[in-house]
Design a protein around this motif. Structure first.
Motif, PDB file in Angstrom:
ATOM      1  N   ARG A 202       0.723  -1.347  -0.145  1.00  0.00           N
ATOM      2  CA  ARG A 202      -0.108  -0.139   0.116  1.00  0.00           C
ATOM      3  C   ARG A 202       0.788   1.217  -0.121  1.00  0.00           C
ATOM      4  N   ALA A 203       1.962   1.335   0.702  1.00  0.00           N
ATOM      5  CA  ALA A 203       2.856   2.406   0.786  1.00  0.00           C
ATOM      6  C   ALA A 203       3.382   2.622  -0.387  1.00  0.00           C
ATOM      7  N   SER A 204       4.000   1.430  -1.167  1.00  0.00           N
ATOM      8  CA  SER A 204       4.628   1.614  -2.078  1.00  0.00           C
ATOM      9  C   SER A 204       3.521   2.056  -3.343  1.00  0.00           C
ATOM     10  N   TYR A 205       2.254   1.659  -3.230  1.00  0.00           N
ATOM     11  CA  TYR A 205       1.409   2.170  -4.135  1.00  0.00           C
ATOM     12  C   TYR A 205       0.871   3.562  -3.988  1.00  0.00           C
ATOM     13  N   GLU A 210       1.142   9.126  -5.901  1.00  0.00           N
ATOM     14  CA  GLU A 210       1.554  10.467  -5.721  1.00  0.00           C
ATOM     15  C   GLU A 210       2.598  10.984  -6.649  1.00  0.00           C
ATOM     16  N   GLY A 211       3.212   9.857  -7.014  1.00  0.00           N
ATOM     17  CA  GLY A 211       4.262  10.070  -7.913  1.00  0.00           C
ATOM     18  C   GLY A 211       3.815  10.295  -9.273  1.00  0.00           C
ATOM     19  N   ARG A 212       2.764   9.855  -9.729  1.00  0.00           N
ATOM     20  CA  ARG A 212       2.122   9.769 -10.886  1.00  0.00           C
ATOM     21  C   ARG A 212       1.418  10.960 -10.976  1.00  0.00           C
ATOM     22  N   ILE A 213       0.785  11.373 -10.043  1.00  0.00           N
ATOM     23  CA  ILE A 213      -0.087  12.518  -9.893  1.00  0.00           C
ATOM     24  C   ILE A 213       0.941  13.689 -10.300  1.00  0.00           C
ATOM     25  N   ALA A 214       1.907  13.946  -9.281  1.00  0.00           N
ATOM     26  CA  ALA A 214       3.079  14.830  -9.420  1.00  0.00           C
ATOM     27  C   ALA A 214       3.406  14.942 -10.870  1.00  0.00           C
ATOM     28  N   THR A 215       3.674  13.710 -11.617  1.00  0.00           N
ATOM     29  CA  THR A 215       4.346  13.745 -12.906  1.00  0.00           C
ATOM     30  C   THR A 215       3.502  14.391 -13.683  1.00  0.00           C
ATOM     31  N   LEU A 216       1.945  14.037 -13.815  1.00  0.00           N
ATOM     32  CA  LEU A 216       1.014  14.678 -14.600  1.00  0.00           C
ATOM     33  C   LEU A 216       0.984  16.088 -14.535  1.00  0.00           C
ATOM     34  N   LEU A 217       0.820  16.554 -13.242  1.00  0.00           N
ATOM     35  CA  LEU A 217       0.655  17.742 -12.828  1.00  0.00           C
ATOM     36  C   LEU A 217       1.891  18.625 -13.224  1.00  0.00           C
ATOM     37  N   GLU A 218       3.065  18.118 -13.011  1.00  0.00           N
ATOM     38  CA  GLU A 218       4.289  18.714 -13.783  1.00  0.00           C
ATOM     39  C   GLU A 218       4.128  18.817 -15.322  1.00  0.00           C
ATOM     40  N   ALA A 219       3.682  17.969 -15.767  1.00  0.00           N
ATOM     41  CA  ALA A 219       3.667  17.779 -17.277  1.00  0.00           C
ATOM     42  C   ALA A 219       2.702  18.912 -17.745  1.00  0.00           C
ATOM     43  N   ASP A 220       1.452  18.835 -17.071  1.00  0.00           N
ATOM     44  CA  ASP A 220       0.617  19.813 -17.420  1.00  0.00           C
ATOM     45  C   ASP A 220       1.058  21.317 -17.329  1.00  0.00           C
ATOM     46  N   ASN A 221       1.582  21.432 -16.231  1.00  0.00           N
ATOM     47  CA  ASN A 221       2.119  22.879 -15.773  1.00  0.00           C
ATOM     48  C   ASN A 221       3.278  23.492 -16.916  1.00  0.00           C
ATOM     49  N   LEU A 222       4.217  22.469 -17.116  1.00  0.00           N
ATOM     50  CA  LEU A 222       5.125  22.651 -18.189  1.00  0.00           C
ATOM     51  C   LEU A 222       4.475  22.985 -19.482  1.00  0.00           C
ATOM     52  N   LYS A 223       3.409  22.210 -19.993  1.00  0.00           N
ATOM     53  CA  LYS A 223       2.752  22.243 -21.265  1.00  0.00           C
ATOM     54  C   LYS A 223       1.937  23.698 -21.273  1.00  0.00           C
ATOM     55  N   LYS A 341      -7.389  10.555  -7.828  1.00  0.00           N
ATOM     56  CA  LYS A 341      -7.778  10.972  -6.495  1.00  0.00           C
ATOM     57  C   LYS A 341      -9.014  10.675  -6.061  1.00  0.00           C
ATOM     58  N   GLN A 342      -9.975  10.347  -6.779  1.00  0.00           N
ATOM     59  CA  GLN A 342     -11.365   9.834  -6.309  1.00  0.00           C
ATOM     60  C   GLN A 342     -11.235   8.233  -6.265  1.00  0.00           C
ATOM     61  N   ARG A 343     -10.447   7.559  -6.218  1.00  0.00           N
ATOM     62  CA  ARG A 343     -10.316   6.029  -5.817  1.00  0.00           C
ATOM     63  C   ARG A 343     -10.958   5.754  -4.595  1.00  0.00           C
ATOM     64  N   GLN A 344     -11.706   4.990  -4.407  1.00  0.00           N
ATOM     65  CA  GLN A 344     -12.519   4.627  -2.952  1.00  0.00           C
ATOM     66  C   GLN A 344     -11.632   3.405  -2.428  1.00  0.00           C
ATOM     67  N   ASN A 345     -11.737   2.390  -3.107  1.00  0.00           N
ATOM     68  CA  ASN A 345     -10.880   1.095  -2.643  1.00  0.00           C
ATOM     69  C   ASN A 345      -9.534   0.928  -3.317  1.00  0.00           C
ATOM     70  N   GLU A 346      -8.607   1.625  -2.823  1.00  0.00           N
ATOM     71  CA  GLU A 346      -7.345   1.446  -3.496  1.00  0.00           C
ATOM     72  C   GLU A 346      -6.666   0.276  -3.362  1.00  0.00           C
ATOM     73  N   ASP A 347      -6.972  -0.772  -2.543  1.00  0.00           N
ATOM     74  CA  ASP A 347      -6.516  -2.158  -2.425  1.00  0.00           C
ATOM     75  C   ASP A 347      -6.829  -2.750  -3.605  1.00  0.00           C
ATOM     76  N   LEU A 348      -7.770  -2.343  -4.441  1.00  0.00           N
ATOM     77  CA  LEU A 348      -8.201  -3.230  -5.450  1.00  0.00           C
ATOM     78  C   LEU A 348      -7.122  -2.655  -6.766  1.00  0.00           C
ATOM     79  N   PHE A 349      -6.320  -1.904  -6.489  1.00  0.00           N
ATOM     80  CA  PHE A 349      -5.183  -1.675  -7.622  1.00  0.00           C
ATOM     81  C   PHE A 349      -4.068  -2.107  -7.335  1.00  0.00           C
ATOM     82  N   LEU A 350      -3.798  -2.855  -5.952  1.00  0.00           N
ATOM     83  CA  LEU A 350      -2.447  -3.131  -5.545  1.00  0.00           C
ATOM     84  C   LEU A 350      -2.061  -4.160  -6.527  1.00  0.00           C
ATOM     85  N   GLY A 351      -0.649  -4.100  -6.872  1.00  0.00           N
ATOM     86  CA  GLY A 351      -0.337  -5.143  -7.914  1.00  0.00           C
ATOM     87  C   GLY A 351       0.558  -6.401  -7.104  1.00  0.00           C
ATOM     88  N   GLY A 352       0.279  -7.534  -7.580  1.00  0.00           N
ATOM     89  CA  GLY A 352       1.162  -8.491  -7.069  1.00  0.00           C
ATOM     90  C   GLY A 352       0.649  -8.994  -5.516  1.00  0.00           C
TER      91      GLY A 352
END
Length: 450
Positions: A202-205, A210-223, A341-352
């Motif tokens: 969960r911590a890794s997810y 957060e890294g994915r969100i930061a990357t997307l927001l950063e790309a948007d800001n740059l664009k 950000k709107q994901r409710q049950n994030e355990d469903l998206f944990l991999g492995g």
């Protein structure tokens, strides 16, 4: 007056001595009989008055494999039947187990308790003298199956059967509780480990999200910054172009006024004189050179200059500006970020983590495993009421008393005979036949003369 003279009677002197001893015993047989009867009575009294001691035993053997199958199939705790038997045997031999049973069932051990001793001291005496664990002979282990026996010696008035069977049940129950506790600890440790792995996932997810969100927001800001820079530069370019156009128009208006060109014309038309009688003339001129701007005439040039002076924005003159505005509008909200950000049950998206979840569910079933009825050993023989006491052995004691009394009587007779000989008293007469035989053999005997 009497005198004794030695007579050589030869080898028969030893036989005569033995016979004299036998004769002395025979003549005093009342003493022997009395001693024998007295000792026999004492032995009989002891045999019938002593407190009888009984013995009971119980035999334990390994349980069937199917009895431990549920525990062994759990994959958490492995317990072969032979090891289960050893565990129960160790529990039966355990001082703590025996003391615990003694404390919990003091009513059964009332005859073993001594008011002058503590409970532990009374138990120590009972444990040392009454209980015995029997193990198979290692030399015969190959010829017979494994077993563990327990023997109990107890005096009359004690319920030894209940004590022994109760101790066996108590030891089995204690070992079963220990196995349950061990199983619980192992399952809890593994569940803690698995939950730790899930928490790490969960911590890794969360970190990845957060890294994915930061990357997307950063790309948007740059664009967005790039588009705004491009828009600003493009507008500046359009403004500069408009100002340059106005400067060109001013210059062309000045030239057109000097040439008197009010209406749009061409170089050829400007050079021909006006033909009289012609109402309208249409000329077509083809050349590969750009016609100067002042040929548009003063009116057209002034009109264009006025329009350029009153223009409030140049955005409509460049198609790219509309595209930039469209792209900036799309960058106002990142739908992927909103979904993350709107994901409710994030355990469903944990991999492995599927194996971890399956193992947690399985261990939950193991934790609920009911081992209260787990059969650790097979009680091959329970303690039963004995047919008779093992102590005292009445017949043996009476026989021993008879033998001891007879020997004691003979010893007393011999002592009396020896003392009589030493004090010079008249010994018991030797039969004449024995005396004659002794003379013929050449041995020396004492012959009494008057």
């Amino acid at each position: 007056m009497s005198s004794n003279s030695p007579i050589s009677v030869g080898p028969l002197s030893n036989e005569a001595d033995l016979f004299s001893l036998f004769q002395a015993v025979w003549l005093q047989k009342k003493i022997v009989i009395t001693s024998t009867v007295l000792c026999a009575l004492i032995a009989w009294s002891y045999a019938y008055l002593a407190t009888p001691e009984y013995q009971v035993s119980s035999i334990l053997r390994p349980a069937a494999i199917n009895e431990l199958d549920a525990l062994n199939r759990s994959g958490v705790y492995t317990l072969p039947p032979s090891e289960a038997l050893l565990k129960v045997g160790s529990s039966l031999e355990s001082y703590d187990t025996r003391l615990g049973f003694f404390r919990n069932n003091q009513a059964l051990f009332s005859q073993f308790k001594n008011p002058d001793r503590s409970l532990e001291q009374s138990f120590e005496d009972f444990n040392r003298s009454s209980l015995k664990l029997i193990l198979p002979d290692p030399k015969k282990a190959a010829l017979m199956s494994a077993y563990i026996g327990l023997e109990l010696n107890y005096p009359q008035g004690v319920d030894g059967v209940k004590i022994l069977n109760g101790l066996v049940d108590y030891a089995i129950a204690a070992e079963r509780e220990q196995i349950a506790a061990d199983l619980k600890v192992i399952v809890n440790n593994r569940l803690t480990e698995l939950k730790g792995k899930l928490d790490a996932a969960r911590a890794s997810y969360e970190t990845d999200k957060e890294g994915r969100i930061a990357t997307l927001l950063e790309a948007d800001n740059l664009k967005r910054a790039q588009l705004q820079d491009e828009l600003k530069a493009l507008r500046q370019q359009l403004k500069t172009g408009r100002m340059d156009r106005m400067s060109q128009l001013d210059e062309a208006i000045g030239i057109a006024r000097q040439l008197g060109i009010k209406k749009p014309t061409t170089p050829s038309a400007l050079g021909d004189p006006v033909r009289s009688g012609e109402t309208s003339v249409m000329r077509t001129e083809i050349n590969n050179q750009q016609i100067p701007l002042y040929f548009m005439g003063v009116e057209a040039l002034e009109a264009e200059r006025a329009a350029l002076q009153h223009r409030k924005t140049d955005d409509f003159t460049a198609e790219r500006i509309a595209q930039i505005a469209r792209e900036l509008q799309l960058l106002q909200s990142n739908r992927e970020v909103e979904v993350l950000k709107q994901r409710q049950n994030e355990d469903l998206f944990l991999g492995g983590v599927e194996p971890l979840r399956a193992e947690i569910v399985r261990l939950g079933g193991v934790a609920n495993l009911d081992i209260s009825n787990l059969k650790l050993v097979s009680v091959d023989r329970e303690a039963l009421e004995p047919l008779g006491p093992i102590k005292p052995r009445k017949a043996l004691i009476v026989a021993f008393g008879v033998v001891l009394g007879g020997l004691l009587g003979i010893f007393i007779v011999l002592i009396r005979h020896t003392m009589a000989m030493r004090h010079g008293q008249k010994p018991y007469p030797v039969p004449a036949g024995v005396l004659a035989g002794s003379i013929g053999s050449g041995k020396t005997v004492q012959k009494q003369r008057p």
